[in-house]
Design an enzyme around this catalytic site. Sequence first.
Site, PDB file in Angstrom:
ATOM      1  N   ASP A  63     -12.509  -8.721   4.572  1.00 20.79           N
ATOM      2  CA  ASP A  63     -13.794  -8.647   3.856  1.00 20.79           C
ATOM      3  C   ASP A  63     -14.422 -10.032   3.743  1.00 20.79           C
ATOM      4  O   ASP A  63     -15.618 -10.218   3.944  1.00 20.79           O
ATOM      5  CB  ASP A  63     -13.619  -8.071   2.438  1.00 20.79           C
ATOM      6  CG  ASP A  63     -13.902  -6.576   2.381  1.00 20.79           C
ATOM      7  OD1 ASP A  63     -13.659  -5.889   3.394  1.00 20.79           O
ATOM      8  OD2 ASP A  63     -14.374  -6.097   1.328  1.00 20.79           O
ATOM      9  N   TYR A 117       0.821  -1.221   0.000  1.00 16.88           N
ATOM     10  CA  TYR A 117       0.000   0.000   0.000  1.00 16.88           C
ATOM     11  C   TYR A 117       0.854   1.271   0.000  1.00 16.88           C
ATOM     12  O   TYR A 117       0.409   2.316  -0.443  1.00 16.88           O
ATOM     13  CB  TYR A 117      -0.903   0.039   1.239  1.00 16.88           C
ATOM     14  CG  TYR A 117      -2.256  -0.600   1.055  1.00 16.88           C
ATOM     15  CD1 TYR A 117      -2.368  -1.938   0.717  1.00 16.88           C
ATOM     16  CD2 TYR A 117      -3.417   0.139   1.236  1.00 16.88           C
ATOM     17  CE1 TYR A 117      -3.611  -2.531   0.572  1.00 16.88           C
ATOM     18  CE2 TYR A 117      -4.666  -0.445   1.093  1.00 16.88           C
ATOM     19  CZ  TYR A 117      -4.756  -1.775   0.761  1.00 16.88           C
ATOM     20  OH  TYR A 117      -5.991  -2.341   0.619  1.00 16.88           O
ATOM     21  N   ASP A 144      -6.544  -6.851   4.101  1.00 18.57           N
ATOM     22  CA  ASP A 144      -7.649  -6.159   3.452  1.00 18.57           C
ATOM     23  C   ASP A 144      -8.607  -7.182   2.849  1.00 18.57           C
ATOM     24  O   ASP A 144      -9.818  -7.132   3.060  1.00 18.57           O
ATOM     25  CB  ASP A 144      -7.095  -5.229   2.360  1.00 18.57           C
ATOM     26  CG  ASP A 144      -8.201  -4.521   1.606  1.00 18.57           C
ATOM     27  OD1 ASP A 144      -9.132  -4.011   2.266  1.00 18.57           O
ATOM     28  OD2 ASP A 144      -8.154  -4.489   0.364  1.00 18.57           O
ATOM     29  N   ASP A 158      -3.492 -18.353   0.454  1.00 22.43           N
ATOM     30  CA  ASP A 158      -4.505 -19.022  -0.384  1.00 22.43           C
ATOM     31  C   ASP A 158      -5.268 -20.064   0.429  1.00 22.43           C
ATOM     32  O   ASP A 158      -6.490 -20.159   0.375  1.00 22.43           O
ATOM     33  CB  ASP A 158      -3.883 -19.613  -1.665  1.00 22.43           C
ATOM     34  CG  ASP A 158      -2.613 -20.419  -1.404  1.00 22.43           C
ATOM     35  OD1 ASP A 158      -2.111 -20.414  -0.258  1.00 22.43           O
ATOM     36  OD2 ASP A 158      -2.118 -21.058  -2.358  1.00 22.43           O
ATOM     37  N   LYS A 165       2.665 -15.530   2.483  1.00 25.78           N
ATOM     38  CA  LYS A 165       2.938 -16.277   1.249  1.00 25.78           C
ATOM     39  C   LYS A 165       4.437 -16.556   1.233  1.00 25.78           C
ATOM     40  O   LYS A 165       5.173 -16.167   0.320  1.00 25.78           O
ATOM     41  CB  LYS A 165       2.474 -15.428   0.044  1.00 25.78           C
ATOM     42  CG  LYS A 165       2.454 -16.168  -1.280  1.00 25.78           C
ATOM     43  CD  LYS A 165       1.304 -17.153  -1.403  1.00 25.78           C
ATOM     44  CE  LYS A 165       1.427 -17.955  -2.691  1.00 25.78           C
ATOM     45  NZ  LYS A 165       0.466 -19.067  -2.755  1.00 25.78           N
TER      46      LYS A 165
END
Length: 352
Positions: free
Chosen positions: A250, A142, A246, A222, A190
Amino acid sequence: MKKTIAVLPGDGVGPEVIAEAVKVLKKVAQKYKHQFDFKKDLIGAAAIDKAGDPFPPKTHKLCLESDAILFGAIGDPRFDNNPKAKVRPEQGLLSMRKALGLYANVRPITTFKTTMTKSPLRPEITQGVDFVVIRELIGGIYFGEPRGRTEDGNKAFDTCVYSKEEIRRVAKFAFQLATKRKGKVTLVDKANVLATSRLWRETVQEMILDYPKVTLEFMFVDNAAMQIIKRPIEFDVILTENMFGDILSDEASVITGSMGMLPSASIGEKTSLYEPIHGSFPKAAGKNIANPIAAILSAVMLLEYSFGLIKEGKAVREAVEAALTRGWGTKDIVLENPMSTSEMGDKIKDNI
Ligand code: IPM
Ligand code: MN
């Protein structure tokens, strides 16, 4: 206790739900003999319109001078897909996070009996789910440099950077929280591909020695996306970097059945910020139909995290539970005789 609370209602349904949260905080102040001074200012599209800046210096100053920040939402469809818009409201949110050093985003995911049937997941999967996503909020892709385009405009790039110090700061928060909960931290990364993820693993592995009561496990992002839906009950504290957090937060929010119920905190170096996770919800703006519970529970987190007012927070939580148990709710959660935003806020306030 005497405290100043910066109130930033922002865009869309922000002003309506924040009004209900303020109502509730005023009742708490009156009942428990505290003095809360509320100071309102501009942010988001509302601030672009009035001050030409989504996070004006005056708002920044107010935040720095306050003991906590209650924030509504940012975002306005006028700025979406609009190439003429020079500045977007969301930039205000990102600048605010950076300027205030809001390094840890805390999103609790809990289910409410009364809204469980609203979840796309079966009740046997969602029942009893109670975990918290801790998302690093001011680092990673970001904010990493360099970012942008090559001169010919045909290539673009973003950079994901993390320092050990940034990782330690947010990981410490996660470990401390886990000691007060079920004692498990899942680091989501990851590490099979990314160098930054490997630094995260190395850093938290060094830190875990100081938290003998906490179990640390690792999960690739994942797989985590799958496990959150498949067996959400297994999680306690999920710790992750900015972008993974993020996306996963959600995803996790659908477990509950309504976005309108979920609060969040963004913990800062000095002042922390509290906001409902549902965003500006432009279609409902000005209609007095939005669910105020996420904003009210964000005010509860404010009482607990910033002011240490545990008893007061509990009283508000119980008032929310009591309202839900009676079948009261806004139209996102009840079918028959839904209440308006302000009626729901009144009921909760009166129940404290
Ligand atoms: C959030 C939002 C923001 C983010 C956007 C609006 C910049 O999605 O708070 O999760 O990506 O952090
Ligand atoms: Mn998001």
